[in-house]
Design a protein around this motif. Structure first.
Motif, PDB file in Angstrom:
ATOM      1  N   ALA A  26      20.230   3.074  -3.972  1.00 36.08           N
ATOM      2  CA  ALA A  26      20.286   4.248  -4.833  1.00 36.08           C
ATOM      3  C   ALA A  26      21.058   5.369  -4.141  1.00 36.08           C
ATOM      4  O   ALA A  26      21.382   5.297  -2.967  1.00 36.08           O
ATOM      5  CB  ALA A  26      18.869   4.705  -5.169  1.00 36.08           C
ATOM      6  N   SER A  27      21.354   6.418  -4.890  1.00 36.34           N
ATOM      7  CA  SER A  27      22.126   7.526  -4.324  1.00 36.34           C
ATOM      8  C   SER A  27      21.382   8.161  -3.162  1.00 36.34           C
ATOM      9  O   SER A  27      20.156   8.248  -3.182  1.00 36.34           O
ATOM     10  CB  SER A  27      22.381   8.577  -5.403  1.00 36.34           C
ATOM     11  OG  SER A  27      21.166   9.045  -5.937  1.00 36.34           O
ATOM     12  N   PRO A  28      22.096   8.619  -2.131  1.00 39.93           N
ATOM     13  CA  PRO A  28      21.458   9.166  -0.936  1.00 39.93           C
ATOM     14  C   PRO A  28      20.610  10.394  -1.259  1.00 39.93           C
ATOM     15  O   PRO A  28      20.961  11.213  -2.095  1.00 39.93           O
ATOM     16  CB  PRO A  28      22.647   9.541  -0.042  1.00 39.93           C
ATOM     17  CG  PRO A  28      23.774   8.699  -0.541  1.00 39.93           C
ATOM     18  CD  PRO A  28      23.550   8.554  -2.001  1.00 39.93           C
ATOM     19  N   VAL A  29      19.489  10.492  -0.586  1.00 34.83           N
ATOM     20  CA  VAL A  29      18.594  11.635  -0.723  1.00 34.83           C
ATOM     21  C   VAL A  29      18.236  12.109   0.673  1.00 34.83           C
ATOM     22  O   VAL A  29      18.005  11.303   1.565  1.00 34.83           O
ATOM     23  CB  VAL A  29      17.297  11.242  -1.482  1.00 34.83           C
ATOM     24  CG1 VAL A  29      16.361  12.437  -1.554  1.00 34.83           C
ATOM     25  CG2 VAL A  29      17.618  10.735  -2.879  1.00 34.83           C
ATOM     26  N   GLN A  30      18.184  13.399   0.877  1.00 34.75           N
ATOM     27  CA  GLN A  30      17.787  13.921   2.172  1.00 34.75           C
ATOM     28  C   GLN A  30      16.636  14.892   1.994  1.00 34.75           C
ATOM     29  O   GLN A  30      16.596  15.654   1.035  1.00 34.75           O
ATOM     30  CB  GLN A  30      18.945  14.620   2.877  1.00 34.75           C
ATOM     31  CG  GLN A  30      20.002  13.654   3.355  1.00 34.75           C
ATOM     32  CD  GLN A  30      20.963  14.302   4.333  1.00 34.75           C
ATOM     33  OE1 GLN A  30      20.898  15.489   4.572  1.00 34.75           O
ATOM     34  NE2 GLN A  30      21.847  13.509   4.897  1.00 34.75           N
ATOM     35  N   TRP A  31      15.659  14.826   2.908  1.00 29.77           N
ATOM     36  CA  TRP A  31      14.516  15.720   2.912  1.00 29.77           C
ATOM     37  C   TRP A  31      14.481  16.370   4.290  1.00 29.77           C
ATOM     38  O   TRP A  31      14.153  15.728   5.273  1.00 29.77           O
ATOM     39  CB  TRP A  31      13.230  14.950   2.649  1.00 29.77           C
ATOM     40  CG  TRP A  31      13.101  14.490   1.247  1.00 29.77           C
ATOM     41  CD1 TRP A  31      13.692  13.405   0.673  1.00 29.77           C
ATOM     42  CD2 TRP A  31      12.334  15.112   0.218  1.00 29.77           C
ATOM     43  NE1 TRP A  31      13.344  13.302  -0.653  1.00 29.77           N
ATOM     44  CE2 TRP A  31      12.502  14.340  -0.949  1.00 29.77           C
ATOM     45  CE3 TRP A  31      11.520  16.246   0.169  1.00 29.77           C
ATOM     46  CZ2 TRP A  31      11.891  14.676  -2.150  1.00 29.77           C
ATOM     47  CZ3 TRP A  31      10.911  16.565  -1.027  1.00 29.77           C
ATOM     48  CH2 TRP A  31      11.099  15.793  -2.176  1.00 29.77           C
ATOM     49  N   GLY A  32      14.840  17.659   4.337  1.00 31.68           N
ATOM     50  CA  GLY A  32      14.874  18.317   5.628  1.00 31.68           C
ATOM     51  C   GLY A  32      15.878  17.610   6.517  1.00 31.68           C
ATOM     52  O   GLY A  32      17.032  17.405   6.161  1.00 31.68           O
ATOM     53  N   VAL A 151      12.419   5.954   1.128  1.00 29.36           N
ATOM     54  CA  VAL A 151      11.713   6.590   2.240  1.00 29.36           C
ATOM     55  C   VAL A 151      12.704   7.309   3.146  1.00 29.36           C
ATOM     56  O   VAL A 151      13.520   6.662   3.808  1.00 29.36           O
ATOM     57  CB  VAL A 151      10.921   5.551   3.064  1.00 29.36           C
ATOM     58  CG1 VAL A 151      10.186   6.244   4.214  1.00 29.36           C
ATOM     59  CG2 VAL A 151       9.925   4.798   2.178  1.00 29.36           C
ATOM     60  N   PRO A 152      12.673   8.633   3.195  1.00 30.47           N
ATOM     61  CA  PRO A 152      13.481   9.351   4.179  1.00 30.47           C
ATOM     62  C   PRO A 152      13.013   8.984   5.589  1.00 30.47           C
ATOM     63  O   PRO A 152      11.804   8.895   5.846  1.00 30.47           O
ATOM     64  CB  PRO A 152      13.200  10.825   3.868  1.00 30.47           C
ATOM     65  CG  PRO A 152      12.735  10.830   2.442  1.00 30.47           C
ATOM     66  CD  PRO A 152      11.955   9.561   2.302  1.00 30.47           C
ATOM     67  N   ILE A 310       4.261  11.516  -2.393  1.00 34.95           N
ATOM     68  CA  ILE A 310       4.107  10.871  -1.089  1.00 34.95           C
ATOM     69  C   ILE A 310       5.370  11.059  -0.243  1.00 34.95           C
ATOM     70  O   ILE A 310       5.286  11.147   0.996  1.00 34.95           O
ATOM     71  CB  ILE A 310       3.714   9.386  -1.221  1.00 34.95           C
ATOM     72  CG1 ILE A 310       3.107   8.898   0.104  1.00 34.95           C
ATOM     73  CG2 ILE A 310       4.871   8.524  -1.663  1.00 34.95           C
ATOM     74  CD1 ILE A 310       2.394   7.570   0.007  1.00 34.95           C
ATOM     75  N   VAL A 311       6.529  11.167  -0.876  1.00 34.68           N
ATOM     76  CA  VAL A 311       7.738  11.522  -0.123  1.00 34.68           C
ATOM     77  C   VAL A 311       7.603  12.941   0.423  1.00 34.68           C
ATOM     78  O   VAL A 311       7.939  13.216   1.584  1.00 34.68           O
ATOM     79  CB  VAL A 311       8.996  11.391  -1.005  1.00 34.68           C
ATOM     80  CG1 VAL A 311      10.216  11.989  -0.305  1.00 34.68           C
ATOM     81  CG2 VAL A 311       9.261   9.927  -1.333  1.00 34.68           C
TER      82      VAL A 311
END
Length: 336
Positions: A26-32, A151-152, A310-311
């Protein structure tokens, strides 16, 4: 028969890996500072290794999925998602495993050890124990029929533990709803996160000692909890007497105990929540009760909110960059 069992186990693990690969594309996701592609070059097989071992553990012990998911919760609520929970007592470290929320009930550490050993063999000193917990929580949810999520990654492992934090920060079965809301708020989690994440009680067990007061003395007057269904209480009492049987296990969701679904919320609507901390979501706040009804009526929305929450929980105060370390053994810091 043994060959058939291994074949079924392998098919389950393969199905889980297929789900994980679809998520990772899936498309990249960033958390912090965390990134789902963190190990793309340094250990590209990391997620497949975790999924395979979680799949095997789930096949051998259907209770293990809930136990691994719980480890991620109990880790993140103390000092952030840094694998402090996994440390054994040694030197100056007093293990969080000795705390009240973990002492008699936390389990799954041997599965984490197996995952870590496999990752060390494939990619030495690369994948953190904290990321193992985050991945195992996702895989355990998917394996039991729940939602998947990206999951980051990129957490590092702590150099210490906090028994005091474990005793004080993790919501307890007998906490009032305002106390539980406050404990979530201190972690940056709101009411939606609270109600969605407690939906993890759709799988797993609880001990008699965690809910006995609801059967016999909820308010100190010797009477059972008025919000507990009378027939359900009668089912519970034989194995959870006034004294004794403290460690006897009961399904948190007796209807579909090994399936990650929205039955937990339907149980609450029928006043069949096992723990006081479960049932108060319906009885003590219009805002949380509205979410209980929403999730009971629409499993897709519950799954969506659970995955998002939960993410968000997995992003509580992670150690990144040069902070912490990558433990070689999840039970001890590297210099010990």
């Amino acid at each position: 028969m043994a060959g058939q069992a291994m074949s079924k186990q392998g098919a389950m693990a393969a199905a889980l890996v297929a789900v994980l690969f679809s998520l990772s594309s899936a498309s990249p996701v960033q958390w912090g500072q965390l990134d789902p592609h963190f190990y793309e070059h340094s250990c590209p097989q990391a997620q497949q290794i975790v999924a395979s071992i979680v799949g095997k553990a789930h096949y051998q012990d259907p209770r293990m999925a809930a136990s691994l998911l719980r480890l991620h919760f109990h880790d993140c609520f103390v000092k952030g998602c840094d694998a402090s929970l996994l440390l054994d007592s040694s030197g100056s470290i007093v293990s969080e495993k000795r705390s009240n929320p973990n002492r008699d009930s936390a389990r799954g550490f041997e599965v984490v050890d197996e995952i870590k050993a496999a990752l060390e063999a494939a990619c030495p000193r690369t994948v953190s124990c904290a990321d193992i917990l985050a991945l195992a929580a996702r895989d355990s949810t998917v394996m039991t029929g729940g939602p998947g999520w990206i999951v980051p990654l990129g957490r590092r492992d702590s150099l210490g533990a906090s028994v005091q934090g474990s005793n004080n920060d993790i919501p307890a079965p007998n906490n009032t709803l305002p106390t539980i809301i406050t404990k979530f708020k201190l972690q940056g989690l709101d009411i939606v996160d609270l109600v969605a994440l407690l939906g993890s009680h759709t799988i797993g067990d609880s001990r008699c000692t965690s809910f006995r007061q609801r059967l016999y003395n909820q308010t100190g007057n010797g009477l059972p909890d008025r919000t507990l269904d009378v027939s359900y209480a009668a089912e519970l009492r034989p194995r959870c007497p006034r004294s004794g049987g403290d460690q006897n296990l009961f399904f948190l969701d007796p209807v579909t105990p090994f399936k990650f679904d929205n039955q937990y919320y339907k149980n609450l609507l029928a006043y069949r929540g096992l723990l006081s901390s479960d049932e108060v979501l319906l009885t003590d706040s219009p805002a949380t009760a509205e979410l209980v009804r929403l999730y009971a009526a629409n499993q897709d929305i519950f799954f969506q909110h659970f995955a998002q929450s939960i993410v968000k929980m997995g992003n509580i105060s992670p150690l990144t960059g040069v902070n912490g370390e990558i433990r070689k053994n999840c039970r001890r810091v590297n210099h010990s």
